[in-house]
Design a protein around this motif. Structure first.
Motif: not given
Length: 274
Positions: A94-103
């Motif tokens: 999320f911090i790196a803004r690469n889009g690879e995060f989830s809930i």
């Protein structure tokens, strides 16, 4: 057989709702704080956590809830219904803004994973599963059944690993397995989603540092898709113990290779657990 459609519907709704909160923050500047060494946290983690926990309490007031950004319960929770929440799995991504995060939202009953929902907000992919029964992915209003296919390339396996904290032990393990392709991806839920979709064969986290909220929802999805999800000894994940840590690591795979992988890990990982 109990019907968990209501629980999955609520969890899916909350995951998407939290995803909207997270994306509103993601599109703007935000501060990064630290709750421990190499443990960043943002207001996206905190706001999503509060939203999910509050609404789960409203819908299921008798259930217990364990969430990453909430104080841990003071006792073990090995009986009854317990929700495990990771409001933003992949904070570094999320911090790196690469889009690879989830809930990730999962439910255990008597310390066994029962249902799981993982939402990938940057792609609007929602994975959902009911342990050992079924799993699916929703995208653009279309639902697709998930099947963790038996690998067609058992001599050339695809491993999916963490982008931001790959375990050094994996390089040693790879010497004993026919791994010829490695995908790096943030969030445990997204990695397990790749196996459930048939895009990868294997996920290994040999360290003892993951928590129950990293495992609960992904386990239900992968096992719902026909895959396997255990600790590195091939034993079921036991939730609610050991300060909610997965002390014996995590292994997710297609069903045809799991036993062989466990045999390799048993030989190689005598020093993995520290």
């Amino acid at each position: 057989m109990p019907d968990f459609s209501h629980e999955i519907e609520i969890a899916s709704h909350l995951a998407r709702k939290a995803g909207q909160v997270i994306m509103n923050i993601y599109k703007n500047d935000f501060a990064v704080m630290y709750k421990g060494i190499d443990e960043p946290v943002t207001k996206a983690d905190q706001q999503a956590n509060a939203l999910i926990v509050d609404e789960l309490h409203t819908h299921f007031p008798q259930d217990s809830i364990v969430a990453e950004e909430s104080p841990l319960p003071s006792k073990s929770l090995t009986t009854g219904r317990v929700w495990y929440i990771d409001p933003l799995d992949g904070t570094k991504e999320f911090i790196a803004r690469n889009g690879e995060f989830s809930i990730m939202i999962g439910l255990t009953i008597d310390a066994r994973s029962k249902i799981g929902v993982v939402y990938w907000p940057t792609r609007d992919h929602l994975y959902a599963g009911l342990t050992d029964q079924t799993a699916w992915m929703e995208h653009n209003g279309v639902r697709q059944k998930l099947t963790a296919l038996a690998s067609r390339r058992q001599t050339s396996l695809s491993l999916v690993t963490s982008r931001s904290h790959r375990s050094p032990m994996l390089s040693i393990i790879q010497q004993s397995l026919p791994i010829h392709n490695e995908q790096q991806l943030g969030s445990v839920g997204l990695k397990i989603g790749q196996i459930a979709q048939g895009n990868a064969d294997l996920y290994i986290e040999p360290s003892p540092y993951t928590k129950a909220w990293d495992a609960c929802a992904p386990e239900a999805i992968l096992r719902g898709a026909g895959g396997c999800f255990t600790d590195i000894h091939g034993k079921p994940i036991q939730y609610g113990l050991n300060n909610f840590r997965n002390l014996h690591g995590l292994v997710g795979s297609t069903p045809d290779i799991h036993q062989h992988v466990i045999q390799v890990l048993t030989g190689r990982c005598s020093s993995c657990e520290g």
